[in-house]
Structure formats: C-alpha cells, structure tokens
Design a protein around this motif. Structure first.
Motif, short mmCIF file in Angstrom:
data_model
loop_
_atom_site.label_atom_id
_atom_site.label_comp_id
_atom_site.label_asym_id
_atom_site.label_seq_id
_atom_site.Cartn_x
_atom_site.Cartn_y
_atom_site.Cartn_z
N MET A 183 -77.00 -38.78 33.33
CA MET A 183 -75.64 -39.44 32.75
C MET A 183 -75.43 -40.81 33.51
O MET A 183 -74.33 -41.12 34.13
N ASN A 184 -76.39 -41.58 33.50
CA ASN A 184 -76.34 -42.82 34.47
C ASN A 184 -75.82 -43.91 33.51
O ASN A 184 -75.52 -45.19 33.80
N TYR A 185 -75.85 -43.79 32.16
CA TYR A 185 -75.65 -44.70 31.23
C TYR A 185 -74.11 -44.54 30.77
O TYR A 185 -73.81 -43.48 30.34
N VAL A 186 -73.17 -45.62 30.67
CA VAL A 186 -72.01 -45.18 30.39
C VAL A 186 -71.28 -45.70 29.00
O VAL A 186 -70.06 -45.64 28.77
N LYS A 187 -72.11 -46.78 28.50
CA LYS A 187 -71.41 -47.32 27.20
C LYS A 187 -72.71 -47.53 26.43
O LYS A 187 -73.41 -48.24 26.67
N GLU A 188 -72.46 -47.31 25.10
CA GLU A 188 -73.50 -47.76 24.28
C GLU A 188 -72.95 -48.13 22.73
O GLU A 188 -72.04 -47.33 22.28
N PRO A 189 -73.14 -49.23 22.26
CA PRO A 189 -72.47 -49.76 20.85
C PRO A 189 -72.80 -48.77 19.91
O PRO A 189 -73.92 -47.99 20.01
N LEU A 190 -72.19 -48.90 18.74
CA LEU A 190 -72.43 -47.92 17.61
C LEU A 190 -73.61 -48.86 16.85
O LEU A 190 -73.68 -49.72 17.26
N LYS A 193 -59.85 -42.43 22.16
CA LYS A 193 -59.88 -43.21 23.49
C LYS A 193 -59.75 -42.21 24.65
O LYS A 193 -58.89 -41.12 24.47
N ASP A 194 -60.38 -42.50 25.86
CA ASP A 194 -60.35 -41.84 26.71
C ASP A 194 -58.98 -42.26 27.75
O ASP A 194 -58.29 -43.37 27.13
N VAL A 195 -58.63 -41.56 28.81
CA VAL A 195 -57.46 -41.92 29.50
C VAL A 195 -57.62 -43.58 29.96
O VAL A 195 -56.60 -43.97 30.37
N ASP A 196 -58.79 -44.18 30.27
CA ASP A 196 -58.86 -45.52 30.57
C ASP A 196 -58.93 -46.29 29.52
O ASP A 196 -59.00 -47.48 29.79
N GLY A 197 -58.78 -45.86 28.24
CA GLY A 197 -58.79 -46.56 27.18
C GLY A 197 -60.01 -46.94 26.54
O GLY A 197 -60.34 -47.80 25.69
N LYS A 198 -61.20 -46.49 27.12
CA LYS A 198 -62.20 -46.51 26.65
C LYS A 198 -62.73 -45.56 25.17
O LYS A 198 -62.17 -44.60 25.07
N ARG A 199 -63.64 -46.25 24.29
CA ARG A 199 -63.97 -45.72 23.05
C ARG A 199 -64.46 -44.34 23.40
O ARG A 199 -65.42 -44.38 24.11
N ALA A 200 -64.17 -43.24 22.40
CA ALA A 200 -64.84 -41.94 22.93
C ALA A 200 -64.81 -41.40 21.53
O ALA A 200 -63.94 -41.56 20.56
N PHE A 201 -65.89 -40.23 21.67
CA PHE A 201 -65.78 -39.69 20.34
C PHE A 201 -65.70 -38.20 20.45
O PHE A 201 -65.83 -37.48 21.87
N VAL A 202 -64.99 -37.20 19.84
CA VAL A 202 -64.39 -35.94 20.05
C VAL A 202 -64.61 -35.15 18.68
O VAL A 202 -64.57 -35.59 17.63
N LEU A 203 -64.84 -33.72 18.96
CA LEU A 203 -64.85 -32.81 17.72
C LEU A 203 -63.40 -32.85 17.32
O LEU A 203 -62.29 -32.76 18.18
N THR A 204 -63.04 -33.08 15.96
CA THR A 204 -61.69 -33.36 15.84
C THR A 204 -61.15 -32.48 14.51
O THR A 204 -62.08 -31.82 13.69
N LEU A 205 -60.11 -32.42 14.21
CA LEU A 205 -59.46 -31.72 12.88
C LEU A 205 -59.69 -30.23 13.14
O LEU A 205 -60.02 -29.53 12.11
N ALA A 206 -59.85 -29.54 14.43
CA ALA A 206 -60.35 -28.39 14.79
C ALA A 206 -59.54 -27.46 14.04
O ALA A 206 -59.80 -26.13 13.86
N THR A 207 -58.21 -27.52 13.80
CA THR A 207 -57.23 -26.61 13.32
C THR A 207 -57.77 -26.15 11.94
O THR A 207 -57.37 -25.06 11.71
N ARG A 208 -58.67 -26.78 11.25
CA ARG A 208 -59.18 -26.30 9.95
C ARG A 208 -60.12 -25.09 10.36
O ARG A 208 -60.38 -24.18 9.40
#
Lengths: 478, 449
Positions: free
Chosen positions: A1-8, B305-320
């Motif tokens: 887990m050393n990589y922290v950002k990757e563009p789409l 986004k995560d707490v630092d405002g960074k783009r992140a991806f999550v499982l979503t709409l799980a209520t379905r």
C-alpha cells in the motif's frame, strides 16, 4: 500500500493511441449500411505499459490475503494456494468450449464428477449440483428444490423459518422465491427445539439455519430439529458457508439435513477475487434428488456425461455448467489435503478461533460465551464507555497493517466484531493480532482520538459514504 | 500438512492457553454419536504438490483443444484473442486474494477498477448506470426482467421474449420468473431474415406487458434491424425495452442499446478478455437509464471524498441490497464475478477505442468472407439478415449436416454448434484467418457432396 493516488484510466487516455493487437485481415468485405453502425464509444486509449502501470498502481492500493492477516468473520479468508491458479490456467481447461462433444471433454467432466463425489462424501449427502455461481445462488437453488419437493407432495408451503443468527442472504433468498420469512430468536446463541416447535405447521416449507451459526456456535439440536421438521413434512436447509468448522469432524447429512450449499471460495481455498467469482455447489438428501437442476454430471461405465432428461428437474439456473475454473481450484485443493487434511483444517481453524477468544476475553466484551467453533464474536460494549465504537477499532487495525474482522454483523450483537482467523494463520500472526487488539483496547481508554481519526496511513482515509449514496456518481463523465 | 503452519509445540501451547487437553475437546458441541473417527471419510490420502499437479494435468490433457484458427464454435461462448498483460495483472494477488471491498480505505484498487468498469459499460451501451457484474449473461437477463417488473410496481405480468433468444437464456429466465406467476409471451422470428418484426411485437403488446426483450446479435447471429422501432413500441405501451447482447465485441461497431431507445442493456462480457473455459467463470452486467438506479440488483461503486477531501470510491446505494434489506430485498446476489469484470476492464483498456473498433471490423470481415465462401460452395445461410461474427447455415438433411460436422472434426476443426434438425451455427472471430477459413470451406464443401 505504498501508492496513494492514481488517476482514472480515462484521465490517462490520449486519443489515437493504440496497441495494434489486431491486424486488418485485408479482405474485400463491405461494411453494413450506415444506420446500423455507431460512431464513438468513449473507451480510453492507453499504451500497454501505461495500462500495466495503471493497474499495478491500483493493486498497490488493495489488500489481499497475501498482503496480511484477514480475519473477516464468516468469509473464511484462508490462504489461496498458488498451484490452484496454475491448474486453472492450463490451456486444456481454458480453451475448451462448453458445447464440444462429450467425448472431447472427458477431463473436465471427470473433474466435475470427482469434485461432486468428494463434496457429497464430506457432507454425507446423496446428490449434488455444482452449478450455482455463489453462495446466494446456491441458496436460491436449494429453496427451489424444496419448493419442487413440496409441490410434488401436497403443494407449495409458504413459510420458511430463519433464526436471527443466519446469514443476511438467507431471508432475501427465501423472499425472492415467494416465501414468508418467520423469524426465530436464538436464545443463548443456539436454536432450541422448544423455540422452533411451535412455529412449525403444515404451511412450513423449511427451517433455514447456518451451522455453525454466525456466532460461531454449533447447532447441537440439529438432528432433533430435522426429525421434528420431517414429522410435519417440512425440510431442513443448512447454509454451509461455515463448513470450515465441521468438515472431517461430522457430516450434516448424517444429522438429517436436506440441503446444504457450500462456498468453494470459502472452505475450499478458491480466491474471492475482490468479490467473485465464487462457487456455491448444493448437496441434497435422497428426497430432493429428482429435482436437481440440469445438467447433472453422471458416470456411465468409464464415460462421463451431462444428463438433461430429468423430468422433475427445477430446470436451468445458469448458462452452461457453472464457474468451471473455480472447480479446478477446489478439486486441486481437495487432492492436496486428502482425508487427513480435510479434518486437520477444521481442527486448526477451531483451535485458532478459540485461541483468539481466550486471549481477547476481558479486553473486549463476549456477549455469547459458548463452545466456539471456527469464529468468535466480540462487541464494543467495554469501549463504548470511552466513546469508541466498533468502526473505530476496525479502522485503527488498518493502521497496524491488518484487515479488520467483519463488523456490525451478526445483527443480534450490538457493535459486533466477528473474527475468523482460519487454519492457515500461524500462531505468531494470531499473537501479533491479539497484541494489537489489546493495544487498541488500551488506546480506547487513554487516547480515543487516535481511534476516531484512524486510519491515518492508508491510501485514502474514512470516506463519505452517506454523500456517495445521496448524490450517486456511478460513472466517469468527461 | 499443506497450508497449516502449526508445529506440535504451537498446538500444545495454544491448547494450554485455552485450557483444553486436546483438540477433540474443542468439538464437544457436536453430539458424540455424529463425530467421525479419523480417516472415516472415503477420500484418498493427500498428495504432494507435484503429484496433485500430475493428476490435474492428466485431466486437462484428456480434453481436446483445437488450434485457435480452426475453432468455429460460439453460440454464447466466444474464442477471442486475450492479451498477455491481462493474466499478468489479474494474477497480482492484491487483486485476486481480496474480498469484496467492504473496507474502502484498503480496497481502492478494486473499487476504482470497478468504477472504471462501470464507466466503460455505460459508454459501450450509451446508458447511464451499470452494476459491478452478475453471475453471467443469462442470470443478468433474468434479473433485468425482475428490475423491469418491480419498476412497474409488480402490477403487470407479461414479458415479450423473442424466439431467437439463446435457448439457455430462455431456460434460465423461465426458472427465475417461476415464483412470480408471469406470462412469457413468445414473439416469432421473420423466417427469411432471422430478426424480429416490430408488427409482430405490436400485436402481442397489451396492458399487462411490462417488458420486451430483444437479443442483438440474436442467437442466430443476426442483427435486430428493427430494434429502435421495437423499443419505441414498448415505451408507447408502458413497457421496459431490454436489449441483450451476448457477443459483446459487436458493440465495437453496432449501435448500442441506449442509442436505439432501450432502457436496459444486459451484456455477457466473456468476450472481453476471458477464456471460454468450459462455460465459466463468465460474467453478466446490467446497464440502465438512471431512473432505474435504485432498482438495480448487485453492487454499485460510487465516487465520493475522504475526510481529507481526496477522491475515493466506495460501495454505494447498499440499501438496495440483501444484507441491509434482508427479506425486503428484490435480489439476493452477494458475491458477483468481480475478477471477470476486472479482466474485462483491463481488456477494454488495452484494446482501447480504436482497438475495439478494429476488432469488431475484423470479426465482421472474416465471418462474412466465410459466409460468402460457404455459399459459393453450396452451403447456404439460413437467414438473409445482416450478421456480425456468426451465422446459421442449413444443409439438405440432418444426415448431410452430421456428415459435414463429423468430417470437419476428423480434420481438426471445431465445426460449429448444431442447431435444429439440419442447421449449424458457425462463428468466425479474429482468431480465425483467411487460410484457415479457406480450408474449412473446402473441407465442408467436400463432405456436403
């Protein structure tokens, strides 16, 4: 887990870039008329090295069993032996078409037949279908078999009794098959005959239990429950996701169970692949043999065949014959284990869980202190006093380089922490995990903020899941 | 013992900590009359890794594997070129030994890859929301019909299904719909062209119709030319038009479901970088207009986004989903075919926009070259409709068909898939080449005389 950002991948793309995998066949063939054809698709365009780096970077932001301890309760995250993958990549398996004539695919059919025989023997059941693609698919199949049986014996029965300690998919699988779910409470952590008896009537199709249940406790009254159900014409379904606890020790079929679905991706070491493919074979008692889905693999003399002409079959539940390459992995694993290994797996899986239970008891609350099998469920009750919740504990574990246990499940335990170490973890790893958990319990008292802020060391930190659901962004827009 | 790291000392000291004398003492909750003795299971004894390898390789060697350019069978599972990079990437164990990405902080690899997958699926189909994959195309189609059923609030009971639907898909659909008391209404196929006429759909449409299915290319490989009109008819009658595509590489050239006016597209994505593998693992996917988002079965990944405002991806709409809704869920799917979806994503990334288009054209050219050559050799197509990479031919009798089939096999060709009494479904992809096709045609012609 050393990589922290990757563009789409779309953000790396450049129009016109191509890997030229396909050569123009240079044939004088005219393309069809214009109104059938499309223009742009919107796929990304990367060179091979960019693509390989992109996915390598993504993999660096992931955590698997090979990365570290993964005690996810009820998921049996054991080691995935490397030979399994090599065997599943053999060209004699990957390059064979499902519609080739039977005499050309005897190797595949024999493998399916032998795997089926082994799974029947381990469970003490009489028939099998390997086809279901996952545990939940196996559940639906099992319920359809039960429905077919009742239709042939007096008519559809509406009710399925499910204890509160069952897997989450069980009620859903019942409901989508048109059943009414009757809930029963497991007082003291296991089902008691006297609690179930009043619920069984002539409209009861089956009792659906998970054994051992999601508290990690064996349903000791199973044989009595089977008798009771059978006396009222009902059947007993057993979710076999937790087979790692009993294989080689006892056979649920001997106790009168009518249907079990296995999860090859749990008990039989096939990898989870980040969510699939799994495989959920269903084994059945004598009563349900006529209803198995088609095709069924049979052995006639020295030849293996796919049998379709079963007049009472529930029909087809999936295209072709299921996740075949997953069978190759599970079969290889069973060959390697042999009968002594099959038992040793559950010996050590149960030993490991009990070891963790003993070491963490007192540090974390143990709401049901029974005879645990392969997993143990704690709660966050002690830590609640300091304002620390299960989620905080789970996220703090990430900072220590471990995957958290299953959290907030089963629902019968408030703030559940469900730990399943599996047999492939050495004592040193268990000790390290327990030391960390004890350290976290201390931090909860002395420095709860560090738990609330956790994780700090991961590629992303806690995510806004509520926001994600409120305004869903589910695909990339240019 | 393989894969068990415990020494005898470890076991002894762990039992001591627990306070038990033996491992057997840990199993007292299993009633003793059901306890097995050691060695009671009728399984063989364990093998060494090299012996296990020999055993399994023996089975794989028993299977018949045809040379890539001599395979002419498809019918729902397609032989295509698979770039080497796909195996190398998916064999990274951070991908394949991970579970479902329930902990987003350490699962961004899987989550981002699936988000990208969903994005590629929406682009391929020209629709707006995709799930993260289903067991296969057949089960995905069945679940898509249930999506339409629930979308129309469970009030209407008829679904129109064409007779040129893949027969296994039809069988799975029947099985999935059986608890709901639905009517499956079959629509005829134009005898000459092999596609469905919109008037035939119109005639069957009624107030009880909640969905219309069309498969393109259909089971006989023919493109459904009237798809746009049929989708329009469905919508005018308050029914959901669903487009199924089993040979997904056709989307590199033919108009996608969204452009044709369909609300839901169902794809089987095996063709995108996954081996035929005796039928699985393959994967299906459901893609739809965004109105259907909250009715979709299976997992969906969303951006946040995560707490630092960074783009992140999550499982979503799980209520379905089943684990939240339990008995109120409309699907019970949990595990899906994530690694197959990952392979497909990598495939589409490697092929790229131009590569997929070139691939589709190569499939079209090679198969039409074969179709014309066979026709010149006296083996005629069953239908006149435009096909993609497979087409049905008809022989003068079942006996001739079987003679040609067996003849081709004896000369090292996987001839195609037998359909009906006297037909053969022939598939030609980019793995075939002109020389191989010429030889196939010559051989077929010889045996058909």
């Amino acid at each position: 887990m050393n990589y922290v950002k990757e563009p789409l991948v779309f953000e790396i793309s450049k129009k016109g870039r191509s890997n030229s995998y396909i050569k123009d066949p240079n044939l004088d063939v005219k393309m069809p008329g214009g109104n059938l054809l499309r223009e742009n698709i919107g796929l990304p365009s990367l060179s091979e090295i960019q693509a390989v780096r992109h996915y390598t970077h993504l993999s660096n932001m992931n955590f698997g069993v090979d990365s570290g301890f993964y005690p996810l309760g009820s998921c049996t995250m054991k080691y995935n032996p490397k030979i399994n993958e090599d065997m599943a990549n053999l060209a004699g398996f990957t390059d064979v078409h499902p519609f080739q004539d039977e005499d050309e695919v005897q190797g595949s059919l024999k493998l399916m037949y032998e795997l089926g025989e082994a799974l029947k023997e381990i469970s003490g059941m009489k028939g099998i279908t390997l086809i279901p693609a996952a545990g939940a698919h196996g559940e639906s199949t099992g319920i359809k078999l039960i429905d077919a049986y009742h239709k042939a014996h007096g008519g559809f029965r509406k009710k399925i009794i499910i204890p509160d300690t069952a897997h989450g998919t069980n009620p859903a699988s019942s409901a989508i098959a048109g059943h009414e779910v009757v809930a029963v409470e497991s007082k003291g952590g296991v089902l008691k005959k006297e609690d179930v008896a009043p619920l069984i009537d002539e409209n009861t199709a089956a009792l659906m239990v998970t054994n051992p249940n999601t508290l990690g406790l064996f349903e000791s009254d199973l044989a009595e429950l089977a008798q009771l159900l059978h006396s009222k014409g009902a059947l007993l379904y057993c979710d076999g996701a937790n087979t790692n606890a009993w294989m080689g020790q006892a056979r649920l079929g001997d106790m009168g169970v009518d249907v079990i679905q296995y999860n090859l991706h749990k008990t039989f070491s096939t990898p989870h692949g980040g969510g699939g493919p799994g495989s959920g074979p269903v084994v059945v008692s004598e009563k349900l043999l006529p209803y198995l889905p088609v095709p069924v693999v049979v052995k006639e003399g020295e030849k293996y065949r796919l049998k379709y002409d079963l007049k009472d079959s529930i029909g087809r539940i999936k295209g072709f014959y299921g996740n075949f390459l997953v069978y190759v992995k599970a079969y290889t694993y069973i060959l390697m284990l042999g009968k002594e290994g099959v038992r040793k797996v559950s010996d050590i899986a149960v030993l490991n869980a009990n070891y963790i239970k003993t070491r963490l008891k007192g540090h974390y609350e143990l709401p049901f202190d029974g005879d645990n099998m392969h997993e143990v469920v704690f709660s966050d009750k002690i830590q609640n006093e300091y304002g620390v919740k299960t989620m905080d504990i789970a996220k703090r574990l990430l900072d220590y380089g471990m995957h958290p246990p299953t959290v907030y499940f089963p629902l019968v335990v408030h703030g559940a922490i469900m730990i399943e170490p599996t047999e492939t973890e050495p004592k040193e790893e268990l000790d390290h995990f327990c030391d960390v958990m004890i350290e976290i319990a201390k931090e909860a008292k002395t420095d709860p903020k560090i738990l609330h802020d956790a994780p700090l060391s991961t590629p992303v930190r806690r995510c806004d899941e509520v926001g994600a659901a409120k305004t869903p962004v589910v695909c990339y827009k240019d | 013992m393989p894969y068990i790291p415990h020494t005898n000392d470890d076991i002894r000291s762990m039992l001591e900590t627990i306070g038990k004398k033996s491992i057997d003492d840990l199993f007292t909750s299993i009633p003793s009359k059901y306890r097995l003795k050691k060695d009671e299971l009728k399984l063989s004894t364990g093998l060494s890794e090299s012996d296990a390898r020999n055993e399994v390789e023996k089975l794989s060697d028993t299977n018949k594997r045809y040379q890539p350019n001599r395979r002419f069978m498809g019918a729902g599972a397609y032989f295509h070129f698979i770039p080497s990079a796909i195996n190398h990437i998916t064999m990274r164990s951070e991908f394949y030994t991970a579970y479902t990405p329930y902990q987003p902080e350490i699962s961004q690899g899987t989550l981002q890859a699936i988000f990208e997958f969903q994005s590629m699926m929406t682009r391929l189909t020209a629709l707006e929301v995709s799930n993260a994959s289903m067991y296969d195309g057949a089960t995905a189609l069945a679940e898509a019909v249930l999506v339409a059923y629930h979308f129309k609030r469970d009030k209407k009971k008829s679904v129109i299904v064409p007779k040129n639907l893949h027969p296994e898909y039809m069988a799975v659909l029947k099985n999935y719909l059986s608890p709901f008391g639905m009517n499956i209404v079959s629509v005829d196929v134009d005898n000459k062209n092999g596609f469905v006429n919109s008037d035939d759909v119109k005639k069957l449409m009624g107030p009880d119709t909640f969905a219309v299915i069309l498969q393109s290319p259909n089971f006989y490989g023919v493109i459904e030319q009237n798809a746009a009109e049929i989708a329009k008819t469905a919508k005018e009658n308050d029914a959901v038009p669903i487009m199924l595509t089993v040979e997904a590489t056709s989307l590199g050239m033919f108009k996608p479901a969204g452009e044709l006016g369909f609300d839901i597209a169902v794809l089987e994505i095996q063709s995108f970088g996954n081996p035929v593998a005796f039928g699985g693992p393959h994967a299906g996917v459901i893609v739809a207009r965004k109105d259907f988002t909250r009715n979709m079965p299976g997992r969906i990944i969303g951006e946040t986004k995560d707490v630092d405002g960074k783009r992140a991806f999550v499982l979503t709409l799980a209520t379905r989903e089943q684990h939240i809704r339990r008995e109120k869920a409309t699907s019970n799917i949990c595990s899906n075919q994530a690694l197959v979806a990952l392979r497909s994503s990598i495939y589409l990334t490697l092929m790229g926009e131009d590569g997929l288009k070139e691939l589709s054209k190569a499939n079209y050219s090679l198969s039409h070259y074969a179709k014309e050559a066979l026709s010149k050799a006296g083996i005629r197509s069953m239908f006149d409709g435009i096909s993609y990479n497979e087409f049905a031919v008809k022989f003068s009798s079942g006996a001739v068909r079987d003679k040609v089939y067996n003849g081709l096999k004896s000369e090292g060709f996987l001839p195609g898939y037998k359909i009906g009494e006297d037909g053969l479904l022939i598939t030609v992809t980019e793995l075939n080449d002109k020389a191989g096709i010429d030889e196939y045609v010559k051989t077929a012609g010889r045996y058909s005389k």
